[in-house]
Design a protein around this motif. Structure first.
Motif, PDB file in Angstrom:
ATOM      1  N   GLU A 500     -14.566 -20.450  13.420  1.00 29.95           N
ATOM      2  CA  GLU A 500     -13.825 -19.348  12.820  1.00 29.95           C
ATOM      3  C   GLU A 500     -12.335 -19.705  12.773  1.00 29.95           C
ATOM      4  N   PRO A 501     -11.644 -19.427  11.642  1.00 23.60           N
ATOM      5  CA  PRO A 501     -10.196 -19.676  11.595  1.00 23.60           C
ATOM      6  C   PRO A 501      -9.465 -18.751  12.555  1.00 23.60           C
ATOM      7  N   SER A 502      -8.319 -19.225  13.032  1.00 22.85           N
ATOM      8  CA  SER A 502      -7.533 -18.427  13.973  1.00 22.85           C
ATOM      9  C   SER A 502      -7.027 -17.156  13.304  1.00 22.85           C
ATOM     10  N   ASN A 503      -6.887 -16.128  14.113  1.00 20.60           N
ATOM     11  CA  ASN A 503      -6.396 -14.853  13.614  1.00 20.60           C
ATOM     12  C   ASN A 503      -4.894 -14.740  13.847  1.00 20.60           C
ATOM     13  N   CYS A 504      -4.274 -13.865  13.089  1.00 19.71           N
ATOM     14  CA  CYS A 504      -2.862 -13.541  13.306  1.00 19.71           C
ATOM     15  C   CYS A 504      -2.702 -12.042  13.096  1.00 19.71           C
ATOM     16  N   TRP A 505      -1.557 -11.516  13.458  1.00 18.84           N
ATOM     17  CA  TRP A 505      -1.361 -10.072  13.414  1.00 18.84           C
ATOM     18  C   TRP A 505      -1.418  -9.534  11.986  1.00 18.84           C
ATOM     19  N   SER A 506      -0.840 -10.249  11.044  1.00 17.79           N
ATOM     20  CA  SER A 506      -0.748  -9.715   9.680  1.00 17.79           C
ATOM     21  C   SER A 506      -2.084  -9.715   8.947  1.00 17.79           C
ATOM     22  N   LEU A 507      -2.967 -10.658   9.282  1.00 20.27           N
ATOM     23  CA  LEU A 507      -4.216 -10.798   8.533  1.00 20.27           C
ATOM     24  C   LEU A 507      -5.098  -9.543   8.611  1.00 20.27           C
ATOM     25  N   PRO A 508      -5.448  -9.034   9.789  1.00 15.06           N
ATOM     26  CA  PRO A 508      -6.268  -7.810   9.819  1.00 15.06           C
ATOM     27  C   PRO A 508      -5.541  -6.589   9.269  1.00 15.06           C
ATOM     28  N   VAL A 509      -4.192  -6.559   9.436  1.00 12.06           N
ATOM     29  CA  VAL A 509      -3.435  -5.412   8.920  1.00 12.06           C
ATOM     30  C   VAL A 509      -3.535  -5.361   7.396  1.00 12.06           C
ATOM     31  N   VAL A 510      -3.318  -6.506   6.754  1.00 10.92           N
ATOM     32  CA  VAL A 510      -3.395  -6.540   5.288  1.00 10.92           C
ATOM     33  C   VAL A 510      -4.819  -6.269   4.818  1.00 10.92           C
ATOM     34  N   THR A 511      -5.805  -6.840   5.485  1.00 10.06           N
ATOM     35  CA  THR A 511      -7.196  -6.655   5.082  1.00 10.06           C
ATOM     36  C   THR A 511      -7.628  -5.198   5.208  1.00 10.06           C
ATOM     37  N   LEU A 512      -7.308  -4.588   6.322  1.00 11.15           N
ATOM     38  CA  LEU A 512      -7.650  -3.177   6.522  1.00 11.15           C
ATOM     39  C   LEU A 512      -6.923  -2.290   5.516  1.00 11.15           C
ATOM     40  N   THR A 513      -5.667  -2.636   5.203  1.00  5.05           N
ATOM     41  CA  THR A 513      -4.913  -1.853   4.217  1.00  5.05           C
ATOM     42  C   THR A 513      -5.556  -1.947   2.838  1.00  5.05           C
ATOM     43  N   CYS A 514      -6.013  -3.146   2.463  1.00  6.28           N
ATOM     44  CA  CYS A 514      -6.696  -3.314   1.175  1.00  6.28           C
ATOM     45  C   CYS A 514      -7.961  -2.462   1.105  1.00  6.28           C
ATOM     46  N   ILE A 515      -8.728  -2.473   2.178  1.00 12.02           N
ATOM     47  CA  ILE A 515      -9.961  -1.684   2.204  1.00 12.02           C
ATOM     48  C   ILE A 515      -9.634  -0.197   2.112  1.00 12.02           C
ATOM     49  N   ALA A 516      -8.596   0.230   2.845  1.00 12.90           N
ATOM     50  CA  ALA A 516      -8.247   1.658   2.878  1.00 12.90           C
ATOM     51  C   ALA A 516      -7.837   2.167   1.502  1.00 12.90           C
ATOM     52  N   ASP A 535       4.748  -2.748   7.096  1.00 19.46           N
ATOM     53  CA  ASP A 535       5.798  -3.688   6.676  1.00 19.46           C
ATOM     54  C   ASP A 535       5.237  -5.021   6.224  1.00 19.46           C
ATOM     55  N   ILE A 536       4.072  -5.378   6.739  1.00 21.76           N
ATOM     56  CA  ILE A 536       3.525  -6.700   6.456  1.00 21.76           C
ATOM     57  C   ILE A 536       2.432  -6.567   5.405  1.00 21.76           C
ATOM     58  N   VAL A 537       2.768  -6.775   4.144  1.00 20.27           N
ATOM     59  CA  VAL A 537       1.775  -6.760   3.073  1.00 20.27           C
ATOM     60  C   VAL A 537       2.005  -7.951   2.166  1.00 20.27           C
ATOM     61  N   TRP A 538       0.942  -8.375   1.507  1.00 14.77           N
ATOM     62  CA  TRP A 538       1.078  -9.457   0.546  1.00 14.77           C
ATOM     63  C   TRP A 538       1.575  -8.897  -0.767  1.00 14.77           C
ATOM     64  N   ILE A 539       2.263  -9.760  -1.517  1.00 13.07           N
ATOM     65  CA  ILE A 539       2.915  -9.307  -2.743  1.00 13.07           C
ATOM     66  C   ILE A 539       1.907  -8.751  -3.744  1.00 13.07           C
ATOM     67  N   GLY A 540       0.714  -9.334  -3.795  1.00 11.68           N
ATOM     68  CA  GLY A 540      -0.297  -8.851  -4.733  1.00 11.68           C
ATOM     69  C   GLY A 540      -0.771  -7.460  -4.385  1.00 11.68           C
ATOM     70  N   VAL A 541      -0.899  -7.175  -3.099  1.00 12.03           N
ATOM     71  CA  VAL A 541      -1.349  -5.847  -2.657  1.00 12.03           C
ATOM     72  C   VAL A 541      -0.251  -4.826  -2.878  1.00 12.03           C
ATOM     73  N   GLU A 542       0.981  -5.197  -2.548  1.00  6.22           N
ATOM     74  CA  GLU A 542       2.080  -4.247  -2.614  1.00  6.22           C
ATOM     75  C   GLU A 542       2.441  -3.873  -4.045  1.00  6.22           C
ATOM     76  N   LEU A 543       2.534  -4.874  -4.926  1.00  4.95           N
ATOM     77  CA  LEU A 543       3.007  -4.622  -6.281  1.00  4.95           C
ATOM     78  C   LEU A 543       1.894  -4.275  -7.255  1.00  4.95           C
ATOM     79  N   TYR A 544       0.755  -4.958  -7.142  1.00  4.39           N
ATOM     80  CA  TYR A 544      -0.290  -4.826  -8.160  1.00  4.39           C
ATOM     81  C   TYR A 544      -1.584  -4.213  -7.645  1.00  4.39           C
ATOM     82  N   ARG A 545      -1.626  -3.884  -6.341  1.00  2.00           N
ATOM     83  CA  ARG A 545      -2.848  -3.319  -5.739  1.00  2.00           C
ATOM     84  C   ARG A 545      -4.042  -4.236  -6.011  1.00  2.00           C
ATOM     85  N   GLU A 546      -3.817  -5.531  -5.858  1.00  2.00           N
ATOM     86  CA  GLU A 546      -4.872  -6.507  -6.104  1.00  2.00           C
ATOM     87  C   GLU A 546      -5.134  -7.308  -4.837  1.00  2.00           C
TER      88      GLU A 546
END
Length: 735
Positions: A500-516, A535-546
């Motif tokens: 399994e790849p290592s986890n980081c704080w931003s990864l589950p936050v962004v993933t859960l936000t996308c699902i929500a 505060d920690i979102v990827w540009i695609g999620v923040e701007l384009y909801r993708e």
């Protein structure tokens, strides 16, 4: 030749000479016609230097740094080039006989150069040895060239005019004397810079160790007040240990400031004399108007203003150093007052003891060269000691004078010569004077001055408070524990790869936000509020909801159920990872640490979606959104428990150039996160090793060990409990 030659087109010798004179005169007139524009060029260069000195003065007053750091006007190629242009008049030999305006403009130029040297003296503090050598060499060449040219010009006047006229050039002699004295003091200061910097750096490291030990003895439990005091300690060390501030407090810099005061007074006297005795001066000069014509007045104006604007900073450095000295008057013996510390001559002593850089084969020649070198260095050491001794005397006399008239002048610098007065009003609960970094034999800074320094931290914290992430703070208030850290992943979900790849704080936050935000029947404003909270979102999620080119807004607008959306996200993520694994030919990519970011994100989406699907039957859409929001809040809260360590580490920096800026950032960060820290301060933190608390995987391992391996609750009792907490506790955050 007779007159018959004229009718045949021939001219007499006198007529030919007259024609050549007229031709030369026309050429000279054409050349002189450009002189006003050259004068404007000189005035413009002087104006730029004056504005830069004024900007440094304004910056010092605005930030209550009365030692005036060189932010805009420092010793470098740009400033030396501008000064070279500004020195055009003193090196101009086109006119031997000068008018009153020319004489005064030449005098202003010489004083302008001395003032400039005093202004950028403190910029030496941050230069390394090579920078000092190159810039100092260029400055010495410029100043010596100007002095030599003025001396040659004065000698020409002596040969042409009688002795009575030479008395009118005494002012230029005084001006070049001031310039040479300023250069000598400047060179003296450069010799102490490297030694001072090493000494202050060793004291900083020692105080850093003491501060670290005190923090460890006070325990690992943080408080906002402790962090504020910690940042203040490092700010005091960084501010008082700043090489520019150390150099500004030196006796040579104080002497340079006093020289500037005398220069300004002398220039005023020269202008006043020209104003009231213009006709007398004009008769003695026996000359007409300046070849620079109307531009000479622009040169006079810009350089006169430049001298006075440039005198403010050096004068305040002198006055401030003398005010500091007032507090120690009478506490030292005469011998101690004039003791020459090692850092004044250490550099010269090192050069003296160093082997000769040149390889000389003949022993006699080698001995002669060695003896000559030692003789020159011994002479330099003697001169350096003399300059330091005289500078100490100047500072002592200045301090004694200020002590006598202190109440009339003390309001200028917020520093008192009366020791009792300077200590009044000081916060007795906080005394950080022992963190002040001083050179050997240096005057102790008054407590009021030190208090003004550490109060800068409070201003920076207030700046940070105005930038607090209010949305994030409201989101964190929804979290009561750190359960979300262990709930977002589970061993019940099969891995797509053996590792399994290592986890980081931003990864589950962004993933859960996308699902929500992909869930159906969730008002868009609630999804937007959640995004603004994170505060920690990827540009695609923040701007384009993708997510991975998948439009999250279309998913919940297609009439699909929550389960169908989760399954689609999981399937897309799984196919992305599996396709990558099938196409993977490079053995290096077998290690998940080398996977592309998109693949790691897809793997996270697959696992989290599957975990939610395992408990899907227990949730309604609204309850799931609230639960995901609380999980995000839990993860962010756990991540932010490392803030005290981040602020502490940011307060200390090994680079002396970056030190003040890093402490400033730490203070602003403390202000931005003060409310977050107070929220976390009320919680019971896990007994994790301080070195492990920054890593999410360490949190997961600790929580699993402490609570087994729970996943999203599936029992109705657990569900009803969570829904009762989350159903009516939606995240309503303000923008």
């Amino acid at each position: 030749m007779d007159s018959s030659n004229c009718s045949s087109g021939c001219y007499s010798m006198d007529e030919c000479s007259s024609l050549f004179d007229d031709f030369d005169r026309k050429i000279q007139e054409n050349l002189d016609s450009t002189m006003p524009w050259i004068g404007i060029y000189i005035a413009a260069a002087s104006a730029v230097c004056s504005l830069a000195m004024a900007a440094d003065t304004f910056h010092g007053f605005r930030n209550k740094m009365f030692w005036f750091p060189c932010k805009y006007f420092s010793l470098n190629a740009a400033s030396l080039t501008l000064l070279t242009v500004a020195m055009k008049l003193p090196v101009d030999f086109t006119e031997i006989m000068l008018g009153p305006s020319d004489k005064l403009a030449r005098l202003s130029s010489l004083f302008f150069m001395s003032t400039a040297m005093a202004n950028f003296m403190t910029s030496l503090g941050y230069m390394d040895d090579n920078e000092i050598l190159l810039n100092l060499t260029a400055l010495v060449i410029l100043v010596i060239t100007v002095i030599v040219n003025v001396c040659i010009h004065l000698r020409q006047i002596i040969h042409i005019n009688h002795a009575a006229t030479v008395l009118g050039e005494v002012r230029e002699i005084v001006a070049i004397s001031f310039m040479f004295l300023s250069l000598v003091v400047f060179c003296s200061s450069t010799l102490m810079v490297p030694t001072n910097r090493s000494y202050i750096e060793s004291k900083y490291q020692e105080m850093h160790r003491i501060a670290f030990e005190e923090e460890r003895m006070e325990g690992t439990r943080f408080t906002v007040d402790k962090l504020r005091v910690l940042v203040k300690k490092y700010w005091v060390m960084a501010a008082t240990g700043s090489p520019e501030f150390v150099l500004a407090r030196s006796v040579t810099c104080s002497a340079s400031g006093l020289i500037c005061v005398f220069i300004a007074l002398f220039l005023v006297e020269s202008h006043v004399e020209q104003l009231f005795w213009y006709e007398r001066i004009d008769k003695i000069a026996f000359t007409s108007d300046s070849t620079y014509k109307w531009s000479i007045k622009w040169i006079l104006a810009t350089q006169f203003i430049g001298v006075f604007v440039g005198t403010i900073a050096p004068a305040f450095r002198w006055f401030t150093a003398a005010s500091f000295k007032c507090s120690e008057l009478g506490s030292k013996s005469f011998k101690s007052e004039f003791k020459i510390e090692n850092y004044w001559i250490q550099r010269l002593v090192d050069w003296k003891e160093r082997p000769l850089p040149l390889q000389v084969r003949h022993l006699k020649g080698k001995k002669l060269l060695h003896a000559a070198t030692r003789l020159i260095l011994n002479l330099c050491i003697g001169i350096q000691i003399l300059i330091a001794w005289v500078s100490k005397l100047v500072l002592l006399i200045s301090a004694s004078s200020f002590h006598l008239i202190g109440r009339l002048m003390i309001f200028v610098v917020n520093a008192s010569c009366n020791k009792k007065r300077s200590e009044s009003g000081i916060d007795s609960e906080l005394d950080l004077t022992r963190y002040v970094l001083l050179l050997e034999g240096e005057v102790q800074l008054p407590k009021k001055t030190v208090k003004n320094i550490w109060n800068e931290v409070d201003k920076l914290i207030r700046i940070g408070k105005r930038q607090q992430p209010k949305n994030l703070i409201k989101l964190l208030s929804k979290s009561n524990n750190f359960n979300g850290v262990r709930e977002f992943d589970s061993n019940h979900v099969p891995s797509l790869h053996s590792q399994e790849p290592s986890n980081c704080w931003s990864l589950p936050v962004v993933t859960l936000t996308c699902i929500a935000i992909a869930l159906p029947k969730i008002p868009s404003d609630r999804g937007n509020q959640l995004l603004r909270s994170v505060d920690i979102v990827w540009i695609g999620v923040e701007l384009y909801r993708e997510w991975q080119d998948k439009d999250l807004c279309k998913l919940n607008a297609q009439g699909k159920t929550t389960k169908e959306i989760l399954e689609e996200l999981s399937n897309v993520a799984e196919m992305t990872v599996m396709q990558f694994l099938r196409d993977m030919n490079d053995l290096v990519m077998v290690n998940p640490l080398n996977w592309p970011v998109k693949i790691i994100a897809a793997n996270s989406m697959y696992r989290i979606s599957q975990i939610i699907l395992l408990a899907y039957d227990s949730y309604q859409t609204d309850g799931l959104f609230d639960h995901l929001s609380i999980m995000i809040a839990d993860i962010l809260a756990a991540c932010l428990t490392n803030l005290p360590d981040v602020i502490t580490k940011k307060s200390h920096h090994n680079s002396i150039k970056e030190r003040k800026n890093c402490v400033r950032q730490a203070a602003v960060l403390l202000g931005e996160t003060e409310e977050i820290l107070e929220i976390l301060q009320q919680r019971e933190l896990p007994s994790l090793d301080p070195d492990k608390i920054a890593y999410i995987e360490e949190w997961q391992a600790f929580l699993e060990q402490d609570n087994g391996n729970p996943e999203i609750p599936t029992s109705s009792s657990e569900l009803s409990t969570q829904q009762s907490n989350g159903e009516h506790d939606a995240i309503e955050v303000q923008g």
